[in-house]
Motif scaffolding. Structure first.
Motif, PDB file in Angstrom:
ATOM      1  N   LYS A 282       7.010 -11.810   0.045  1.00  0.00           N
ATOM      2  CA  LYS A 282       6.306 -13.081   0.021  1.00  0.00           C
ATOM      3  C   LYS A 282       6.821 -13.961   1.139  1.00  0.00           C
ATOM      4  O   LYS A 282       8.007 -13.924   1.475  1.00  0.00           O
TER       5      LYS A 282
ATOM      6  N   ARG B 215       1.641  -0.674  11.105  1.00  0.00           N
ATOM      7  CA  ARG B 215       2.136   0.587  10.555  1.00  0.00           C
ATOM      8  C   ARG B 215       1.428   1.776  11.196  1.00  0.00           C
ATOM      9  O   ARG B 215       2.071   2.770  11.571  1.00  0.00           O
TER      10      ARG B 215
ATOM     11  N   THR C 242       8.362   2.289   6.982  1.00  0.00           N
ATOM     12  CA  THR C 242       8.449   1.940   5.566  1.00  0.00           C
ATOM     13  C   THR C 242       7.849   0.562   5.380  1.00  0.00           C
ATOM     14  O   THR C 242       8.137  -0.361   6.151  1.00  0.00           O
ATOM     15  N   VAL C 243       7.003   0.420   4.358  1.00  0.00           N
ATOM     16  CA  VAL C 243       6.311  -0.849   4.106  1.00  0.00           C
ATOM     17  C   VAL C 243       6.851  -1.451   2.814  1.00  0.00           C
ATOM     18  O   VAL C 243       6.840  -0.799   1.766  1.00  0.00           O
ATOM     19  N   TYR C 244       7.352  -2.679   2.903  1.00  0.00           N
ATOM     20  CA  TYR C 244       7.834  -3.410   1.746  1.00  0.00           C
ATOM     21  C   TYR C 244       6.822  -4.479   1.371  1.00  0.00           C
ATOM     22  O   TYR C 244       6.124  -5.015   2.227  1.00  0.00           O
ATOM     23  N   SER C 245       6.774  -4.788   0.103  1.00  0.00           N
ATOM     24  CA  SER C 245       5.964  -5.905  -0.370  1.00  0.00           C
ATOM     25  C   SER C 245       6.857  -7.136  -0.509  1.00  0.00           C
ATOM     26  O   SER C 245       7.910  -7.081  -1.143  1.00  0.00           O
TER      27      SER C 245
ATOM     28  N   ALA D 202       1.610 -13.421  -0.488  1.00  0.00           N
ATOM     29  CA  ALA D 202       2.139 -12.048  -0.396  1.00  0.00           C
ATOM     30  C   ALA D 202       1.960 -11.528   1.019  1.00  0.00           C
ATOM     31  O   ALA D 202       0.965 -11.805   1.692  1.00  0.00           O
TER      32      ALA D 202
ATOM     33  N   VAL E  92       6.992  -4.333   7.516  1.00  0.00           N
ATOM     34  CA  VAL E  92       7.096  -2.994   8.092  1.00  0.00           C
ATOM     35  C   VAL E  92       8.495  -2.823   8.682  1.00  0.00           C
ATOM     36  O   VAL E  92       8.971  -3.685   9.440  1.00  0.00           O
TER      37      VAL E  92
ATOM     38  N   ALA F 282       0.058  -6.056   8.993  1.00  0.00           N
ATOM     39  CA  ALA F 282       1.063  -5.029   8.719  1.00  0.00           C
ATOM     40  C   ALA F 282       0.467  -3.629   8.728  1.00  0.00           C
ATOM     41  O   ALA F 282       1.096  -2.687   9.221  1.00  0.00           O
ATOM     42  N   ASP F 283      -0.742  -3.473   8.199  1.00  0.00           N
ATOM     43  CA  ASP F 283      -1.326  -2.134   8.137  1.00  0.00           C
ATOM     44  C   ASP F 283      -1.634  -1.610   9.531  1.00  0.00           C
ATOM     45  O   ASP F 283      -1.392  -0.437   9.836  1.00  0.00           O
TER      46      ASP F 283
ATOM     47  N   ASP G 260       3.091  -7.951   3.637  1.00  0.00           N
ATOM     48  CA  ASP G 260       3.714  -6.641   3.792  1.00  0.00           C
ATOM     49  C   ASP G 260       4.711  -6.687   4.947  1.00  0.00           C
ATOM     50  O   ASP G 260       4.449  -7.298   5.995  1.00  0.00           O
TER      51      ASP G 260
END
Length: 313
Positions: free
Chosen positions: A253, A236, A248-251, A265, A269, A232-233, A267
């Motif tokens: 599972k 992004r 926008t990055v959501y947390s 867990a 995007v 995800a990073d 992330d």
């Protein structure tokens, strides 16, 4: 008694005069928008007049909305089309003034009167006699004119104003009201004129409707993309640095995947891009994570952020 010469008492301090504030001066951006909107209105009116005079009127085809009713009455009773367009739209101008906004009503009146003057004064040539070309290109030029007028802040047909008003009084949506209104018009055309004329008129209406959507939205129709990936990073950074879009990055599972329950867990995007950038985004995501899960959906409207919207008026 001695008379003392009294010194005149000091006059009370006077307050400083209130500065005169000059009237606000519109910036260059405001004037630029007015010039662009005026050019869009003029071009839109000329395009709509060209579509009517050079295609639909010689081919005796109709369009939807108030313009379609005007064309039908002009063919059946021989009444002048410019007069019909103004007269039939007047009630919707008053409706816009009372129910919506006076500014909308004024721009609507200006656009309708301008179209009537173009139809009455500008001689457009007849381009073709082919019925298919007349329906397609008549609808195209009419739709392009209506779309450009809307981009410039004007309206050339009062049907949508009526639909907005009726939608507030009933459970029907604006699209449903416009659809029912046009079905009635084409049904009457099939009965009075001919089924063939009604079918070609429907084709012209569809061409105009699609052209209006394209002129207003253009190639900048937006798509919302949700990406779930272990990278995800990196995704992004690719979105923000390579595509130049916000993300926008959501947390979250993981749920139940191919390997069973995955409560790890992860992330998520989310970004909004144009249709032209969608292929590039999918290619870049696949390079970073071939197993990434992507969900795409159309976005009707955006505001703020890094999305640059083109003003309609």
């Amino acid at each position: 008694m001695f008379l003392r010469k009294m010194r005149p008492s000091a006059s009370p301090p006077t307050s400083s005069p209130t500065p005169i504030v000059p009237p606000p001066v519109h910036d260059r951006g405001w004037w630029r928008r007015q010039v662009v909107n005026t050019l869009l209105m003029v071009t839109g009116v000329l395009s709509a007049g060209f579509g009517l005079e050079s295609f639909l009127l010689p081919g005796e085809f109709l369009d939807g909305g108030v313009t379609g009713i005007s064309l039908l009455l002009a063919q059946v009773f021989g009444l002048p089309l410019p007069v019909l367009i103004v007269v039939l739209n007047v009630p919707f101008v008053f409706m816009a003034w009372r129910q919506l906004d006076p500014g909308v009503a004024v721009r609507t009146l200006i656009g309708i009167v301008a179209l009537a003057l173009v139809l009455a004064l500008v001689p457009f040539p007849i381009i073709t006699q082919d019925k298919l070309l007349v329906a397609v290109f008549g609808g195209f030029f009419l739709g392009a004119g209506i779309g450009m007028a809307m981009r410039g802040g004007g309206v050339l047909d009062g049907t949508e104003i009526m639909a907005i008003y009726l939608s507030k009084k009933s459970s029907m949506t604006i699209g449903d009201i416009v659809l029912v209104f046009n079905i009635i018009i084409f049904g009457v055309a099939a009965y009075i004129l001919s089924i063939e004329t009604a079918l070609y008129s429907i084709l012209a209406y569809l061409a105009a409707a699609k052209t209006i959507d394209f002129v207003i939205d253009g190639l900048e129709e937006y798509t919302g993309v949700t990406i779930m990936s272990g990278q995800a990073d990196a995704i992004r950074r690719m979105v923000t640095e390579k595509l130049g879009r916000g993300a926008t990055v959501y947390s979250g599972k993981g749920g139940y995947g191919t390997h069973g329950h995955q409560p790890n867990a992860i992330d998520i995007v989310f970004t909004v891009i144009t249709r032209l950038e969608l292929t590039q985004l999918k290619t870049e995501v696949e390079l970073l994570d071939p197993n990434a899960f992507m969900v795409m959906h159309s976005v009707k409207e955006t505001k703020g952020g890094m999305i640059k919207k083109r003003p309609l008026h």
